[in-house]
Scaffold this motif. Structure first.
Motif, PDB file in Angstrom:
ATOM      1  N   UNK A  43     -33.877   3.596  45.848  1.00 19.58           N
ATOM      2  CA  UNK A  43     -35.018   2.500  45.993  1.00 19.58           C
ATOM      3  C   UNK A  43     -36.274   3.179  45.828  1.00 19.58           C
ATOM      4  N   UNK A  44     -36.641   4.196  46.100  1.00 20.76           N
ATOM      5  CA  UNK A  44     -37.859   4.966  45.800  1.00 20.76           C
ATOM      6  C   UNK A  44     -37.870   5.179  44.291  1.00 20.76           C
ATOM      7  N   UNK A  45     -36.801   5.530  43.669  1.00 25.77           N
ATOM      8  CA  UNK A  45     -36.752   5.866  42.340  1.00 25.77           C
ATOM      9  C   UNK A  45     -36.759   4.407  41.394  1.00 25.77           C
ATOM     10  N   UNK A  46     -36.380   3.302  41.932  1.00 29.91           N
ATOM     11  CA  UNK A  46     -36.466   2.133  41.308  1.00 29.91           C
ATOM     12  C   UNK A  46     -38.186   1.628  41.305  1.00 29.91           C
ATOM     13  N   UNK A  47     -38.733   1.976  42.544  1.00 28.73           N
ATOM     14  CA  UNK A  47     -39.997   1.372  42.582  1.00 28.73           C
ATOM     15  C   UNK A  47     -41.009   2.462  41.664  1.00 28.73           C
ATOM     16  N   UNK A  48     -40.655   3.456  41.441  1.00 29.49           N
ATOM     17  CA  UNK A  48     -41.414   4.491  40.823  1.00 29.49           C
ATOM     18  C   UNK A  48     -41.370   4.194  39.378  1.00 29.49           C
ATOM     19  N   UNK A  49     -40.090   3.813  39.036  1.00 25.24           N
ATOM     20  CA  UNK A  49     -39.533   3.292  37.476  1.00 25.24           C
ATOM     21  C   UNK A  49     -40.586   2.228  37.276  1.00 25.24           C
ATOM     22  N   UNK A  50     -40.500   1.259  38.025  1.00 27.05           N
ATOM     23  CA  UNK A  50     -41.116  -0.046  37.655  1.00 27.05           C
ATOM     24  C   UNK A  50     -42.837   0.272  37.584  1.00 27.05           C
ATOM     25  N   UNK A  51     -43.231   0.915  38.472  1.00 26.30           N
ATOM     26  CA  UNK A  51     -44.582   1.295  38.625  1.00 26.30           C
ATOM     27  C   UNK A  51     -45.086   1.840  37.415  1.00 26.30           C
ATOM     28  N   UNK A  52     -44.268   3.041  36.712  1.00 23.91           N
ATOM     29  CA  UNK A  52     -44.776   3.710  35.610  1.00 23.91           C
ATOM     30  C   UNK A  52     -44.598   2.860  34.393  1.00 23.91           C
ATOM     31  N   UNK A  53     -43.756   2.232  34.294  1.00 22.90           N
ATOM     32  CA  UNK A  53     -43.426   1.347  33.125  1.00 22.90           C
ATOM     33  C   UNK A  53     -44.833   0.183  33.235  1.00 22.90           C
ATOM     34  N   UNK A  54     -45.191  -0.454  34.100  1.00 22.88           N
ATOM     35  CA  UNK A  54     -46.286  -1.067  34.193  1.00 22.88           C
ATOM     36  C   UNK A  54     -47.367  -0.308  33.768  1.00 22.88           C
ATOM     37  N   UNK A  55     -47.550   0.959  33.840  1.00 15.66           N
ATOM     38  CA  UNK A  55     -48.700   1.710  33.721  1.00 15.66           C
ATOM     39  C   UNK A  55     -48.477   2.544  32.215  1.00 15.66           C
ATOM     40  N   UNK A  56     -47.634   1.965  31.359  1.00 18.86           N
ATOM     41  CA  UNK A  56     -47.585   2.146  29.986  1.00 18.86           C
ATOM     42  C   UNK A  56     -46.925   3.852  29.909  1.00 18.86           C
ATOM     43  N   UNK A  57     -45.747   3.960  30.860  1.00 20.37           N
ATOM     44  CA  UNK A  57     -45.153   5.174  30.785  1.00 20.37           C
ATOM     45  C   UNK A  57     -43.741   4.765  30.131  1.00 20.37           C
ATOM     46  N   UNK A  58     -43.077   5.467  29.262  1.00 20.26           N
ATOM     47  CA  UNK A  58     -41.831   5.385  28.825  1.00 20.26           C
ATOM     48  C   UNK A  58     -40.744   6.214  29.625  1.00 20.26           C
ATOM     49  N   UNK A  59     -39.669   5.639  30.330  1.00 18.37           N
ATOM     50  CA  UNK A  59     -38.603   6.225  30.879  1.00 18.37           C
ATOM     51  C   UNK A  59     -37.676   6.602  30.236  1.00 18.37           C
ATOM     52  N   UNK A  60     -37.470   7.749  29.748  1.00 23.06           N
ATOM     53  CA  UNK A  60     -36.509   8.091  28.920  1.00 23.06           C
ATOM     54  C   UNK A  60     -34.975   8.527  29.598  1.00 23.06           C
TER      55      UNK A  60
END
Length: 90
Positions: A43-60
Motif C-alpha cells: 500500500x505504501x509503495x502504491x501511494x508513493x508510485x502515484x505521488x511520484x507520477x503526479x510529480x512528473x517522475x517516471x517509474x521504471x
C-alpha cells in the motif's frame, strides 16, 4: 521491558514528499520502487508510485522483494542486479 516505548511511522503522504524532495535535489526523473512482500508495504509503495507520477517522475520498475533481502542482502544479489539492469535500461 519498555512500557512507554512507542514506534511511530509517518503516513505515506509524508514519505512520498520526502522521497520526491530527494529526487528533486539530485534532479532524478526516473525511479524504481521496491517493497517487501507484505500488504502494508505494498500500500505504501502504491501511494508513493502515484505521488511520484503526479510529480512528473517516471517509474521504471515497481516490484516486491522477499523479506529475506533485508536480513541477508547477499542472498538477493541476483535480484538486485536484475533490478538495477532493468531500471537503468529504460
Amino acid at each position: 521491558m519498555f512500557p512507554t516505548f512507542v514506534r511511530t511511522r509517518a503516513p505515506s503522504s509524508h514519505v512520498s514528499k520526502s522521497i520526491n524532495a530527494v529526487l528533486n535535489k539530485f534532479q532524478w526523473k526516473k525511479v524504481g520502487i521496491l517493497y517487501f512482500k507484505e500488504d502494508k508495504w505494498k500500500r505504501i509503495a502504491e501511494d508513493i508510485h502515484g505521488f511520484l507520477e503526479q510529480n512528473n517522475k517516471t517509474i521504471t520498475f515497481h516490484a516486491e522483494i522477499p523479506y529475506v533481502c533485508a536480513i541477508d542482502q547477499s542472498s538477493c544479489d541476483k535480484v538486485f542486479t536484475e533490478i538495477k539492469r532493468r531500471v537503468r535500461s529504460k
